[in-house]
Design a protein around this motif. Sequence first.
Motif, mmCIF file in Angstrom:
data_model
loop_
_atom_site.group_PDB
_atom_site.id
_atom_site.type_symbol
_atom_site.label_atom_id
_atom_site.label_comp_id
_atom_site.label_asym_id
_atom_site.label_seq_id
_atom_site.Cartn_x
_atom_site.Cartn_y
_atom_site.Cartn_z
ATOM 1 N N ARG A 99 13.898 10.409 45.702
ATOM 2 C CA ARG A 99 15.085 10.694 46.509
ATOM 3 C C ARG A 99 15.012 12.119 47.057
ATOM 4 N N GLN A 100 14.569 13.065 46.225
ATOM 5 C CA GLN A 100 14.424 14.446 46.666
ATOM 6 C C GLN A 100 13.436 14.553 47.829
ATOM 7 N N VAL A 101 12.296 13.912 47.679
ATOM 8 C CA VAL A 101 11.266 13.975 48.722
ATOM 9 C C VAL A 101 11.787 13.442 50.046
ATOM 10 N N PHE A 102 12.444 12.286 49.996
ATOM 11 C CA PHE A 102 12.912 11.672 51.230
ATOM 12 C C PHE A 102 13.958 12.555 51.912
ATOM 13 N N LEU A 103 14.891 13.107 51.140
ATOM 14 C CA LEU A 103 15.925 13.967 51.709
ATOM 15 C C LEU A 103 15.338 15.265 52.262
ATOM 16 N N LEU A 104 14.414 15.853 51.525
ATOM 17 C CA LEU A 104 13.824 17.116 51.978
ATOM 18 C C LEU A 104 13.085 16.949 53.307
ATOM 19 N N GLN A 105 12.414 15.819 53.476
ATOM 20 C CA GLN A 105 11.637 15.626 54.691
ATOM 21 C C GLN A 105 12.464 15.045 55.824
ATOM 22 N N ALA A 106 13.204 13.991 55.563
ATOM 23 C CA ALA A 106 13.906 13.287 56.637
ATOM 24 C C ALA A 106 15.177 14.001 57.078
ATOM 25 N N VAL A 107 15.882 14.617 56.142
ATOM 26 C CA VAL A 107 17.160 15.250 56.468
ATOM 27 C C VAL A 107 17.016 16.757 56.672
ATOM 28 N N GLU A 108 16.305 17.416 55.763
ATOM 29 C CA GLU A 108 16.208 18.872 55.829
ATOM 30 C C GLU A 108 15.057 19.360 56.702
ATOM 31 N N GLY A 109 14.154 18.473 57.078
ATOM 32 C CA GLY A 109 13.120 18.830 58.038
ATOM 33 C C GLY A 109 11.924 19.575 57.487
ATOM 34 N N PHE A 110 11.738 19.582 56.172
ATOM 35 C CA PHE A 110 10.552 20.216 55.602
ATOM 36 C C PHE A 110 9.340 19.308 55.802
ATOM 37 N N ASN A 111 8.174 19.910 56.025
ATOM 38 C CA ASN A 111 6.963 19.096 56.121
ATOM 39 C C ASN A 111 6.439 18.803 54.719
ATOM 40 N N ARG A 112 5.356 18.046 54.657
ATOM 41 C CA ARG A 112 4.837 17.621 53.357
ATOM 42 C C ARG A 112 4.416 18.802 52.495
ATOM 43 N N GLN A 113 3.767 19.785 53.102
ATOM 44 C CA GLN A 113 3.310 20.951 52.345
ATOM 45 C C GLN A 113 4.493 21.734 51.777
ATOM 46 N N SER A 165 11.072 5.195 50.739
ATOM 47 C CA SER A 165 11.215 4.391 51.953
ATOM 48 C C SER A 165 11.268 2.904 51.624
ATOM 49 N N ARG A 166 10.465 2.501 50.673
ATOM 50 C CA ARG A 166 10.440 1.094 50.274
ATOM 51 C C ARG A 166 11.776 0.694 49.633
ATOM 52 N N GLN A 167 12.291 1.546 48.777
ATOM 53 C CA GLN A 167 13.574 1.257 48.139
ATOM 54 C C GLN A 167 14.695 1.184 49.177
ATOM 55 N N GLU A 176 23.347 2.845 67.754
ATOM 56 C CA GLU A 176 23.367 1.385 67.623
ATOM 57 C C GLU A 176 21.957 0.847 67.419
ATOM 58 N N ASP A 177 20.999 1.380 68.185
ATOM 59 C CA ASP A 177 19.614 0.927 68.061
ATOM 60 C C ASP A 177 19.052 1.247 66.679
ATOM 61 N N ILE A 178 19.333 2.464 66.191
ATOM 62 C CA ILE A 178 18.834 2.862 64.866
ATOM 63 C C ILE A 178 19.451 1.993 63.782
ATOM 64 N N VAL A 179 20.766 1.806 63.852
ATOM 65 C CA VAL A 179 21.472 0.989 62.868
ATOM 66 C C VAL A 179 20.921 -0.431 62.846
ATOM 67 N N SER A 180 20.713 -1.011 64.039
ATOM 68 C CA SER A 180 20.192 -2.379 64.126
ATOM 69 C C SER A 180 18.768 -2.472 63.614
ATOM 70 N N SER A 181 17.948 -1.460 63.918
ATOM 71 C CA SER A 181 16.549 -1.481 63.481
ATOM 72 C C SER A 181 16.415 -1.434 61.972
ATOM 73 N N VAL A 222 18.903 9.742 60.316
ATOM 74 C CA VAL A 222 19.989 8.762 60.244
ATOM 75 C C VAL A 222 19.701 7.740 59.155
ATOM 76 N N LYS A 223 18.455 7.280 59.091
ATOM 77 C CA LYS A 223 18.065 6.298 58.083
ATOM 78 C C LYS A 223 18.319 6.828 56.676
ATOM 79 N N ALA A 224 17.916 8.068 56.438
ATOM 80 C CA ALA A 224 18.080 8.654 55.106
ATOM 81 C C ALA A 224 19.543 8.759 54.716
ATOM 82 N N LEU A 225 20.377 9.221 55.636
ATOM 83 C CA LEU A 225 21.789 9.424 55.306
ATOM 84 C C LEU A 225 22.536 8.106 55.156
#
Length: 264
Positions: A96-110, A131-133, A156-161, A246-249
């Motif tokens: 959960r930390q990894v996904f939030l840090l990258q998708a929401v906070e904008g940190f790269n993998r490094q 992502s799988r969960q 709408e497109d993101i929500v539907s996807s 958006v997906k993460a939140l």
Amino acid sequence: MSLSKNVAPYLPFLRRYARALTGSQASGDSYVAAVLEALIADPAAIRDNANPRIALYRSLSKLWGSIGINRHGETAQPGWETTVQGRLSSIPGPARQVFLLQAVEGFNRQETAEILDRSEVDVATLHDEASRQISEMISSDILIIEDEPLIAIDLEDIVSSLGHRPIGVARTHQEAVKMVREHAPQLVLSDIQLADGSSGIEAVNDILKQIDVPVIFITAFPERLLTGERPEPAFLITKPFSPDMVKALIAQALFFDMRSRKAA
């Protein structure tokens, strides 16, 4: 540069991350307060780091993994927060930390690896796990409150996807309240400023009088909301946003929803 000037620009975003991680304004802000107390006691953690933002998130990560904070604010918490602890076991904390840090906070993998004190390979594995969960989360009816047509179409497109169902787009306070009365969504995505000059926050307050539903606010000025001076949203999307953000939140908000069903 003083400690306060070094960290002040990043605090609204650190609060956003802490609240999404814990699912609670009170708990998230308590962790941020603990981080600040630790830095006041030992400012070298910031002073000796080339990137004070990474140092802040790294400090919070260490605290989150080592202590439990359960402070309650004076205001009543939304009903969905009462089941946070039970829901947290569903998605492993590091993922959960990894996904939030990258998708929401904008940190790269490094940077994420540095914050969590893990290898980049571990970070990639944890991101895939999260992502799988999230992709397995059951679809939900979502109301979008947004007065800008292009942004509304994107949402709408993101929500539907993601497999969710947008029940409609409300451009005004009145439209939003009417749609909720007719459709009872399981999640609300709301802009702050609406076409009729009213506030999205006011619309949401009226909606919450009808139903208990998680809300994600959308704004280009998060610092105006995340002041620590009043009840604030646990879930906040900053414009311009990415689909991953958006997906993460959405996933986090539904994860903490008292009535969300377990993934099939």
